[in-house]
Scaffold this motif. Structure first.
Motif, mmCIF file in Angstrom:
data_model
loop_
_atom_site.group_PDB
_atom_site.id
_atom_site.type_symbol
_atom_site.label_atom_id
_atom_site.label_comp_id
_atom_site.label_asym_id
_atom_site.label_seq_id
_atom_site.Cartn_x
_atom_site.Cartn_y
_atom_site.Cartn_z
ATOM 1 N N VAL A 1 0.822 -1.238 -0.012
ATOM 2 C CA VAL A 1 0.085 0.208 -0.024
ATOM 3 C C VAL A 1 0.793 1.400 0.058
ATOM 4 C CG1 VAL A 1 -1.547 1.474 1.200
ATOM 5 C CG2 VAL A 1 -2.003 -1.059 1.076
ATOM 6 N N GLU A 2 1.921 1.287 0.863
ATOM 7 C CA GLU A 2 2.793 2.331 1.063
ATOM 8 C C GLU A 2 3.618 2.656 -0.459
ATOM 9 O OE1 GLU A 2 5.629 2.162 4.211
ATOM 10 O OE2 GLU A 2 3.862 2.636 5.683
ATOM 11 N N ARG A 3 3.872 1.599 -1.260
ATOM 12 C CA ARG A 3 4.548 1.812 -2.450
ATOM 13 C C ARG A 3 3.434 2.024 -3.747
ATOM 14 N NH1 ARG A 3 6.938 -2.709 -0.177
ATOM 15 N NH2 ARG A 3 5.831 -4.138 -1.706
ATOM 16 N N GLY A 4 2.080 2.047 -3.207
ATOM 17 C CA GLY A 4 1.123 2.336 -4.181
ATOM 18 C C GLY A 4 0.801 1.351 -5.208
ATOM 19 N N MET A 5 1.000 -0.001 -4.601
ATOM 20 C CA MET A 5 0.756 -0.878 -5.534
ATOM 21 C C MET A 5 -0.536 -1.972 -5.335
ATOM 22 S SD MET A 5 4.705 -2.576 -5.314
ATOM 23 C CE MET A 5 4.293 -4.166 -6.101
ATOM 24 N N GLU A 6 -1.468 -1.400 -4.343
ATOM 25 C CA GLU A 6 -2.597 -2.101 -4.007
ATOM 26 C C GLU A 6 -3.637 -1.137 -4.302
ATOM 27 O OE1 GLU A 6 -3.086 -5.035 -3.104
ATOM 28 O OE2 GLU A 6 -1.212 -5.727 -2.975
ATOM 29 N N ASN A 7 -4.967 -1.788 -4.662
ATOM 30 C CA ASN A 7 -6.000 -1.046 -4.783
ATOM 31 C C ASN A 7 -6.988 -1.315 -3.194
ATOM 32 O OD1 ASN A 7 -8.191 0.513 -5.691
ATOM 33 N ND2 ASN A 7 -8.758 -0.973 -7.088
ATOM 34 N N VAL A 8 -6.839 -0.474 -2.406
ATOM 35 C CA VAL A 8 -7.158 -0.625 -1.082
ATOM 36 C C VAL A 8 -8.967 -0.490 -1.126
ATOM 37 C CG1 VAL A 8 -6.947 -0.160 1.268
ATOM 38 C CG2 VAL A 8 -5.086 0.016 -0.364
ATOM 39 N N THR A 9 -9.519 -1.524 -0.163
ATOM 40 C CA THR A 9 -10.870 -1.541 0.032
ATOM 41 C C THR A 9 -11.272 -0.204 1.082
ATOM 42 O OG1 THR A 9 -10.877 -2.801 1.968
ATOM 43 C CG2 THR A 9 -11.112 -3.899 -0.310
ATOM 44 N N ILE A 10 -12.360 0.014 1.103
ATOM 45 C CA ILE A 10 -12.847 1.255 2.158
ATOM 46 C C ILE A 10 -12.611 0.641 3.525
ATOM 47 C CG2 ILE A 10 -14.841 2.457 2.944
ATOM 48 C CD1 ILE A 10 -13.690 3.760 0.093
ATOM 49 N N SER A 11 -12.705 -0.517 3.872
ATOM 50 C CA SER A 11 -12.831 -1.191 5.046
ATOM 51 C C SER A 11 -11.599 -1.232 5.630
ATOM 52 C CB SER A 11 -13.305 -2.670 4.826
ATOM 53 O OG SER A 11 -14.579 -2.763 4.628
ATOM 54 N N THR A 12 -10.386 -1.491 4.674
ATOM 55 C CA THR A 12 -9.170 -1.267 5.104
ATOM 56 C C THR A 12 -8.439 0.080 5.215
ATOM 57 O OG1 THR A 12 -8.707 -3.423 3.790
ATOM 58 C CG2 THR A 12 -6.695 -1.938 4.115
ATOM 59 N N ILE A 13 -9.101 0.851 4.394
ATOM 60 C CA ILE A 13 -8.665 2.402 4.534
ATOM 61 C C ILE A 13 -9.088 2.943 5.865
ATOM 62 C CG2 ILE A 13 -9.211 4.668 3.705
ATOM 63 C CD1 ILE A 13 -9.285 3.382 0.889
ATOM 64 N N GLU A 14 -10.277 2.430 6.175
ATOM 65 C CA GLU A 14 -10.865 2.673 7.539
ATOM 66 C C GLU A 14 -10.094 2.274 8.882
ATOM 67 O OE1 GLU A 14 -15.192 1.299 7.094
ATOM 68 O OE2 GLU A 14 -15.583 3.358 6.725
ATOM 69 N N ALA A 15 -9.649 0.915 8.634
ATOM 70 C CA ALA A 15 -8.807 0.173 9.548
ATOM 71 C C ALA A 15 -7.544 1.114 9.761
ATOM 72 C CB ALA A 15 -8.888 -1.042 9.222
ATOM 73 N N LEU A 16 -6.908 1.308 8.550
ATOM 74 C CA LEU A 16 -5.588 1.976 8.814
ATOM 75 C C LEU A 16 -5.806 3.525 9.653
ATOM 76 C CD1 LEU A 16 -4.164 1.054 5.320
ATOM 77 C CD2 LEU A 16 -3.424 0.389 7.239
ATOM 78 N N ALA A 17 -6.616 4.121 9.058
ATOM 79 C CA ALA A 17 -6.879 5.602 9.711
ATOM 80 C C ALA A 17 -7.135 5.369 11.141
ATOM 81 C CB ALA A 17 -8.181 6.202 8.867
ATOM 82 N N ARG A 18 -7.912 4.318 11.563
ATOM 83 C CA ARG A 18 -8.424 3.917 12.868
ATOM 84 C C ARG A 18 -6.977 3.924 13.663
ATOM 85 N NH1 ARG A 18 -12.860 1.772 12.188
ATOM 86 N NH2 ARG A 18 -12.139 -0.202 11.379
ATOM 87 N N ALA A 19 -6.217 2.850 12.973
ATOM 88 C CA ALA A 19 -4.894 2.566 13.671
ATOM 89 C C ALA A 19 -4.111 3.734 13.866
ATOM 90 C CB ALA A 19 -4.468 1.268 13.021
#
Length: 89
Positions: free
Chosen positions: A39-57
């Motif tokens: 994700v940090e290298r821009g290689m993944e198409n991240v789901t909304i659920s994962t974006i929310e989990a990362l923001a929460r963390a």
């Protein structure tokens, strides 16, 4: 920069500012550590659920992961292996 690159940029910047390793962030967000790196290298198409989990963390609003970096900003540096930035607990 596309949205994946912007998110990866901000993810690394926020993670390093907080003194978190990719492994620790992955643990807090309940995702795989290698996935965080992609994700940090821009290689993944991240789901909304994962974006929310990362923001929460990271304890930031989701929007913080999508703010456009300054054109002249240099790439966020990774944490040194096994080291936390000065002032981190």
């Amino acid at each position: 920069m596309d949205a994946r690159q912007i998110m990866g940029w901000n993810l690394r910047l926020l993670r390093v500012e907080r003194g978190l390793s990719q492994e620790r962030l992955a643990f807090e967000a309940r995702i795989d550590r290698a996935y965080v790196g992609r994700v940090e290298r821009g290689m993944e198409n991240v789901t909304i659920s994962t974006i929310e989990a990362l923001a929460r963390a990271l304890e930031v609003p989701v929007a913080a992961l999508f703010s456009q970096p300054d054109r002249n900003a240099s790439q966020p540096k990774p944490l040194r292996p096994g080291r936390k930035p000065k002032g981190s607990k």
